[in-house]
Structures are given as C-alpha cells and as structure tokens.
Design an enzyme around this catalytic site. Structure first.
Site: not given
Ligand SMILES: *[C@@H]1O[C@H](CO)[C@@H](O)[C@H](O)[C@H]1NC(C)=O
Ligand SMILES: *[C@@H]1O[C@H](CO)[C@@H](O)[C@H](O)[C@H]1NC(C)=O
Ligand SMILES: *[C@@H]1O[C@H](CO)[C@@H](O)[C@H](O)[C@H]1NC(C)=O
Ligand SMILES: *[C@@H]1O[C@H](CO)[C@@H](O)[C@H](O)[C@H]1NC(C)=O
Ligand SMILES: *[C@@H]1O[C@H](CO)[C@@H](O)[C@H](O)[C@H]1NC(C)=O
Ligand SMILES: *[C@@H]1O[C@H](CO)[C@@H](O)[C@H](O)[C@H]1NC(C)=O
Ligand SMILES: *[C@@H]1O[C@H](CO)[C@@H](O)[C@H](O)[C@H]1NC(C)=O
Length: 455
Positions: A182, A431, A434
C-alpha cells in the site's frame, strides 16, 4: 476502508529491549485483533525511542550507472485496502517547472537535506482527484500546512521538479508496473497526480478492493499498472481488510507471486518494493514444508529471522529479473520508515511533528537499518554479480534517508475526515507510515524522473 493493523514489527531485533519487547509480544498475541482495533484498545506503554543507529545510513551505493538506494515500509498500521476514488473538480495546480539540469552521474541523489520551498507542492487536493481519502490530509482537515513547503536538496546537485509533459512524451506507448504494497499505492497516487498536470489518467481495470489497478493516459498511450503483492512471494494471507487475522500468514519463501511474475513481460519499466508486511507474524514454508515461524512466541516453532527471509526473497526477485528473457528497466525502492512516537501504532503512537528532522536528529530505527541494509546488499549482488552479464538495467531508488527525515509528512490522525471536529481530545488511531498527498513522497517521483530521464 480497512486498515492493516498487523502487529507492528517486532521491534528492533538488535536492541537491548528484546526481552521487554518479547513480553509485549506475548501479551499482544494473546489479544485478538478485534480488540486491538477497538477504540478502547489496550494502551501498552511501549515507547519507540529513536534507536541508536546500528550502521551509518548514508547511501553510497552507486554501482554500474546506478544511483543510490533506500525507502518505506508498511503492513502495520497501514491500510492495504484501497478506497475507490471519488470524482472531483479538475483544475490546474500551480507549481513551477524550472528545469535545472542536475548531473545525476556525479551526485548521490539520495544524500542531502530538506530545504524550504516557498513555491509549495506541484498539485493540490483540488487539482488532483486521484488522492485516496486516507492520504488526503488537506481535505481531512490537517490544520498545519508547513509540511508542504520543503524540497529535497541532494548535496552537490539539484533535483528538478517532476515534468509531466516530458515524462509522458518519453513514455509514449510504454507500460509501467508498480509492484508492492500500500505504500507503493501511495506512491502511485502521487505519480498520477503529478502526471495529471499534462494528462488525466483513465482507470481501465481494477481488482477487488481497488488494490490492484491499471490506468491509461490515452493521448500518450501510457499504461500504469499497480499490482498489490505485499510479500512479492506466494502467500496465503489469513486476514481480512480490517487486519483481523484468523491464523498466521503462510509465506512460500521459495516461490515468487505469480500475480506479478505473470505480468512482468508486459512492462517496459518496473518499480518493486518490499515492505513492512515482512515484519508481521508469519509461518514460512520452503519446498512446501514449514521451516519455521517469524515472531511466533506462542507456537513451538523455530524462529525464521527477518534477515534470512528478506534476503532470500530479494535474492529470488533479482534472480527472476536477471534471468528473465524480458529486460525492462527495474527500479527497486528501498525501505520506508514509520514515525510513531509516544507509543506504537497499536498503543496510541502519534506523529505530530510539523517540521522535518535536521540531519542527525533522528537516525532511523534498528529494524529500518537492518531491512534497508539487506536491500542494498541484495541489490549490489544482483548488479555486480548478475546484472553486468545479463544486460538488465537495475536502479536503486533509495528513498530511505530522505523519508526518515520527514516525521511531519504522514497522515497521522488525518487519515480520517476531520477527526477532532466533534471532540478535540478524541483518541484517533494515527497512521505514521503512509504519507499525505501532496507531500514529501512526491519527491520520490522527482527522483525517479531524474534516475531514468536525467541528463
Ligand atoms: C482541499 O483542502 C481544503 C483545505 O485546505 C478544503 O477546504 C477543500 O474542501 C479541499 N478540497 C478538496 C476537493 O478536497
Ligand atoms: C506508438 O505506437 C503507434 C502505433 O503502433 C505508432 O504509430 C507510433 O509511432 C508509436 N510512437 C512511439 C513514440 O513509439
Ligand atoms: C499503444 O502501445 C502499445 C505498446 O505498448 C502498442 O502495441 C499499441 O499499438 C499502441 N496503441 C496505439 C493506439 O498507439
Ligand atoms: C525439496 O524437496 C525435494 C523433494 O522432496 C528435494 O529433493 C529437494 O532437495 C528439496 N529442496 C530443498 C531446497 O530443500
Ligand atoms: C517444542 O518442540 C521441541 C522439538 O520439536 C520439543 O522437544 C518440545 O517438547 C516442544 N515444546 C513444547 C512446549 O511443546
Ligand atoms: C505530540 O503528542 C504528544 C503525545 O500526545 C504530546 O505530549 C506532545 O506535546 C505533542 N507535541 C506537539 C508538538 O503537539
Ligand atoms: C545520529 O547519527 C549521528 C552521526 O553518527 C550522531 O552524531 C547523532 O547523535 C545521532 N543521532 C541520534 C538521535 O542518535
């Protein structure tokens, strides 16, 4: 969208805290993932202090016309399920395109510093409709914008800003394959946004959950494929998109994932990266036989070390690439560090810094160094031992150091839409793996441009 809330990496294997961490692991494993995901999840007092550096991370790997090495990781707090993109108004972003020419041959693109950049990002949340919402920090209400105003300055040269027109013209009729997890998807969104200044992409294919997708830039006949294969090898993944796990993942360490090898011949350029999924609990199989488990204190199995598994896997990847009759340009992107502080991803960790680290302020964690070191070693071996004879064009995109200097550039709580609107003190899972878009990783694409098209 779901999150990959996998047990965060077993923590620096080489630190002195192994026992503490083991204990924590045991505790953790006793908890169901469901529990971990719930708001009221346990707050374990594990703090990840910037670990002392085990090795120097300066990237000196320059081999046979190859520049640099390094990059990001994933598979823990990170979500690997992709949200379909919503349509938005398209208008042209700002961003200057002054075309300085850098001498990439003489300059290590991957060693340098972040310097102020008053002109800001090359696109905005309004000009690019391809930003997935967990990365769309502006839309999600991130209040500070200082993180947008930096640019990467290698020592001794400049990286020209990404030039969409030039890139697309050079890539007419060409096809790219982006192979990984991802974070690579995060990277792909950045590329599509940068390119949308010249032409907007049309999605021509997507698999379940939008994890694997393909876009076409029709007037340039340029195709960009994203292939989701977080382990690069054959894997039986026993977890759903919320990261809830029924059983340990099973990894066939000696078999590459057909998902990408079967498409390999379609590509003129390939970007591959491994990532943080390797830090997860997994049972390893070799020759269809269980050889052990990584990070499974509860199972009576011998431990498979990250070092063993990751170097073996990369070795297979490079072996495939160098022995294949098809010879695309292959770019390996190195490890991406996370920036959780005051806890891990599962224990209230945050990334609330608003400016980059200064050189030496943070040196990456041990596990980061270990993984990147393996990447650099395997890359060199492939280039020196195999590449020279096979005519394969291998390049290392060493984004590791420049990424670790950017604790300010992750989505943090702004992976959610206006997380603090209702309650200023809301506990929001952050997060810190990312990255916000636009943001620091747009630089990865500037660097790719320089690697493949720089004069
Ligand atoms: C872009 O971000 C701004 C905040 O900086 C927000 O007001 C706006 O709604 C966002 N627009 C889109 C299309 O995401
Ligand atoms: C792209 O492909 C078309 C159709 O095959 C061909 O006419 C054109 O010359 C190609 N352009 C380049 C730059 O290869
Ligand atoms: C697009 O590029 C492919 C090669 O990647 C070529 O086979 C095809 O003919 C091209 N199509 C057009 C319309 O130019
Ligand atoms: C794999 O299994 C085959 C047959 O069981 C055996 O001959 C071979 O030596 C094994 N290879 C490895 C690497 O263990
Ligand atoms: C673990 O496995 C070893 C060897 O396979 C065995 O001797 C030992 O008794 C096992 N321990 C437990 C707790 O099952
Ligand atoms: C960041 O978060 C920590 C832990 O919640 C807090 O102690 C610290 O003051 C915060 N720093 C900033 C700059 O907001
Ligand atoms: C990072 O490494 C540099 C050079 O080795 C050292 O001077 C510095 O103290 C280190 N910083 C941290 C936070 O460990």
């Amino acid at each position: 969208m779901g999150m990959d809330w996998e047990p965060w990496p077993p923590l620096q294997r080489k630190s002195n805290h192994v026992f503490v961490k083991l204990l924590v692991l045991v505790l953790l494993l006793g908890l169901s993932f469901r529990l971990l995901f719930s708001r009221s999840a346990v707050f374990l007092p594990v703090s990840e202090s910037p670990a002392a550096v085990a090795e120097t991370a300066s990237s000196t790997a320059v081999v046979v016309g190859v520049v640099g090495d390094a990059e990001p990781r994933e598979g823990s707090p990170l979500t690997d399920s992709a949200a379909p993109v919503t349509e938005e108004v398209f208008d042209d972003g700002k961003a200057s395109q002054q075309g300085t020419i850098s001498n990439a041959d003489k300059c290590d693109l991957f060693t340098g510093e972040w310097i102020p950049n008053p002109s800001g990002p090359a696109y905005t949340n309004a000009s690019c409709r391809f930003i997935e919402y967990p990365q769309n920090c502006l839309k999600n209400g991130r209040p500070d914008t200082g993180y947008l105003f930096w640019r990467w300055k290698p020592h001794g040269c400049d990286v020209p800003p990404f030039n969409a027109e030039k890139f697309l013209n050079a890539m007419r009729n060409k096809s790219w394959g982006l192979i990984g997890d991802s974070i690579l998807r995060n990277h792909a969104q950045s590329l599509i946004c940068l390119l949308s200044k010249a032409e907007e992409a049309v999605e021509v294919y997507h698999a379940d959950q939008y994890k694997s997708r393909r876009w076409l830039f029709p007037s340039h006949n340029f195709t960009l494929s994203l292939i989701w294969t977080p382990f690069l090898i054959k894997a039986e993944i026993f977890e759903n998109d919320d990261g809830e796990s029924k059983s340990e993942n099973r990894l066939h360490i000696d078999t590459l994932d057909k998902k990408w090898t079967s498409q390999y011949n379609n590509f003129d350029y390939v970007v591959i990266s491994g990532g943080q999924w390797f830090l997860k609990t997994a049972i390893y199989m070799e020759n269809n036989t269980v050889i052990g488990c990584h990070y499974c204190p509860k199972l009576n199995m011998s431990e498979v070390s990250l070092e063993y598994a990751y170097s073996k896997i990369l070795n297979s990847v490079y072996n495939f690439v160098t022995t294949s009759g098809h010879k695309p340009v292959v770019i390996y992107r190195t490890w991406t560090p996370d920036h959780f502080e005051y806890g891990e991803w599962f224990s209230g960790g945050v990334c609330n810094r608003t400016v980059p680290y200064k050189i030496g302020e943070f040196n990456g964690s041990n596990v980061d160094h270990v993984m990147r070191k393996i990447e650099v070693e395997e890359f060199r071996r492939a280039v020196v031992v195999e590449g020279s004879e096979t005519g394969v064009r291998l390049k290392l995109l060493d984004t590791y150091e420049l990424s670790w200097l950017r604790p300010d550039a992750h989505s943090g709580p702004y992976r959610k839409f206006h997380p603090f609107d209702k309650d200023k003190n809301a506990k929001v899972q952050n997060d810190c793996l990312h990255w916000c878009l636009p943001g620091a990783i747009d630089t990865w694409n500037d660097l790719i441009m320089e690697l493949i098209l720089g004069e």
